[in-house]
Design a protein around this motif. Structure first.
Motif, mmCIF file in Angstrom:
data_model
loop_
_atom_site.group_PDB
_atom_site.id
_atom_site.type_symbol
_atom_site.label_atom_id
_atom_site.label_comp_id
_atom_site.label_asym_id
_atom_site.label_seq_id
_atom_site.Cartn_x
_atom_site.Cartn_y
_atom_site.Cartn_z
ATOM 1 N N PHE A 162 0.832 -1.216 0.000
ATOM 2 C CA PHE A 162 0.000 0.000 0.000
ATOM 3 C C PHE A 162 0.864 1.262 0.000
ATOM 4 O O PHE A 162 0.618 2.194 -0.751
ATOM 5 N N ARG A 165 2.388 2.711 -3.013
ATOM 6 C CA ARG A 165 1.448 3.279 -3.986
ATOM 7 C C ARG A 165 0.435 4.174 -3.277
ATOM 8 O O ARG A 165 -0.765 3.932 -3.351
ATOM 9 N N GLY A 167 -2.261 6.797 -2.280
ATOM 10 C CA GLY A 167 -3.277 7.516 -3.050
ATOM 11 C C GLY A 167 -3.760 6.764 -4.278
ATOM 12 O O GLY A 167 -4.500 7.304 -5.087
ATOM 13 N N VAL A 168 -3.350 5.512 -4.442
ATOM 14 C CA VAL A 168 -3.791 4.729 -5.598
ATOM 15 C C VAL A 168 -4.785 3.678 -5.120
ATOM 16 O O VAL A 168 -4.525 2.976 -4.138
ATOM 17 N N VAL A 169 -5.937 3.582 -5.800
ATOM 18 C CA VAL A 169 -6.914 2.563 -5.421
ATOM 19 C C VAL A 169 -6.441 1.209 -5.943
ATOM 20 O O VAL A 169 -6.190 1.045 -7.139
ATOM 21 N N ARG A 214 -12.686 1.774 -0.730
ATOM 22 C CA ARG A 214 -13.355 2.352 -1.898
ATOM 23 C C ARG A 214 -14.338 1.313 -2.397
ATOM 24 O O ARG A 214 -13.950 0.366 -3.073
ATOM 25 N N TYR A 219 -9.085 -0.876 -2.021
ATOM 26 C CA TYR A 219 -8.556 -0.085 -0.912
ATOM 27 C C TYR A 219 -7.528 0.912 -1.418
ATOM 28 O O TYR A 219 -6.929 0.725 -2.472
ATOM 29 N N CYS A 220 -7.307 1.943 -0.586
ATOM 30 C CA CYS A 220 -6.398 3.010 -0.978
ATOM 31 C C CYS A 220 -5.715 3.523 0.283
ATOM 32 O O CYS A 220 -6.392 3.764 1.290
ATOM 33 N N GLU A 224 -6.949 9.674 -2.485
ATOM 34 C CA GLU A 224 -6.508 9.581 -3.869
ATOM 35 C C GLU A 224 -5.976 10.919 -4.346
ATOM 36 O O GLU A 224 -6.418 11.971 -3.920
#
Ligand code: CA
Length: 226
Positions: A162, A165, A167-169, A214, A219-220, A224
């Motif tokens: 996580f 990355r 802010g990335v879903v 999300r 998940y994020c 984002e």
């Protein structure tokens, strides 16, 4: 991170696999070039570790074909018993990113794996920092709001995925492919269970500041990017 190890020496492969799994990596193993190449081209690995002397198809040929595929810029660590300059040059020319000569210490294997994964994720910074959470991949340490956090190897691996990355879903299937190996027994709610545990340990049980849900997407970590 998800790693493929192609090595026909059963004893050595077992030692390497154990060490890498202890670091929380999802590890798949193959003991010949044909099967290894097939896996390398069909699964989204974060790193390949390839022995040069393999049955069926040589490690050099595996390297060449993975690189020829064009869509695979996965980092590759070559393991070899040969230590001639000529062999090294041939391996590097065929697309290897780094070299490990047998016999090697497990600590050296782990250090090279860390360096290659760091390069692959594009972050020069060894310590990852998102919001109030800090993760140090080399020392296997997590801190949140300045306090140390104890995570299991799998939780650590998931959090690292996580945090590389932010802010990335990330969909459940992406997470499964990168954090669990294909031999794991996957229960349908395994990701949700791990996410809940990590949130709790980060003092965010409702998932409002760390791992956000999300709905219908995944998940994020953090908000984002707009
Ligand atoms: Ca071999």
């Amino acid at each position: 991170m998800r790693i493929l190890l192609i090595e026909d020496n059963e004893k050595l492969a077992r030692i390497m696999a154990t060490a890498l799994r202890e670091q929380g990596h999802a590890l798949d193993r193959s003991s010949d070039g044909v099967d290894g190449l097939h896996l390398a081209l069909s699964e989204p690995y974060d790193l390949l570790i390839v022995d040069l002397g393999l049955p069926e198809l040589s490690g050099l040929e595996v390297l060449r074909r993975v690189r020829a595929d064009g869509t695979r810029d996965v980092p590759i660590l070559v393991v070899t018993a040969r230590d001639s300059v000529e062999d090294r040059v041939r391996g590097l020319d065929s697309g290897a990113d780094d070299y490990l000569v047998k016999p090697f210490a497990v600590a050296e294997l782990l250090a090279r794996v860390r360096a290659l994964l760091r390069r692959g994720s594009g972050s020069a910074d060894a310590v990852l920092k998102v919001g109030e959470t800090e993760l140090d991949p080399a020392r296997r340490r997590v801190r949140h709001a300045g306090e140390p956090v104890e995570l299991s190897p799998r939780e650590f691996s998931l959090l690292e995925y996580f945090m590389r990355r932010p802010g990335v879903v990330l969909s459940r299937s992406m997470i499964l492919e990168h954090v669990w190996d294909y031999r794991s027994e996957i229960l349908s709610n395994v990701i949700d269970v791990h996410v809940r545990r990590i949130r709790k340990k980060l003092g965010d049980p409702a998932g409002e500041r760390t791992i956000l849900t999300r709905r219908g997407m995944g998940y994020c970590f953090g908000q984002e990017e707009p």
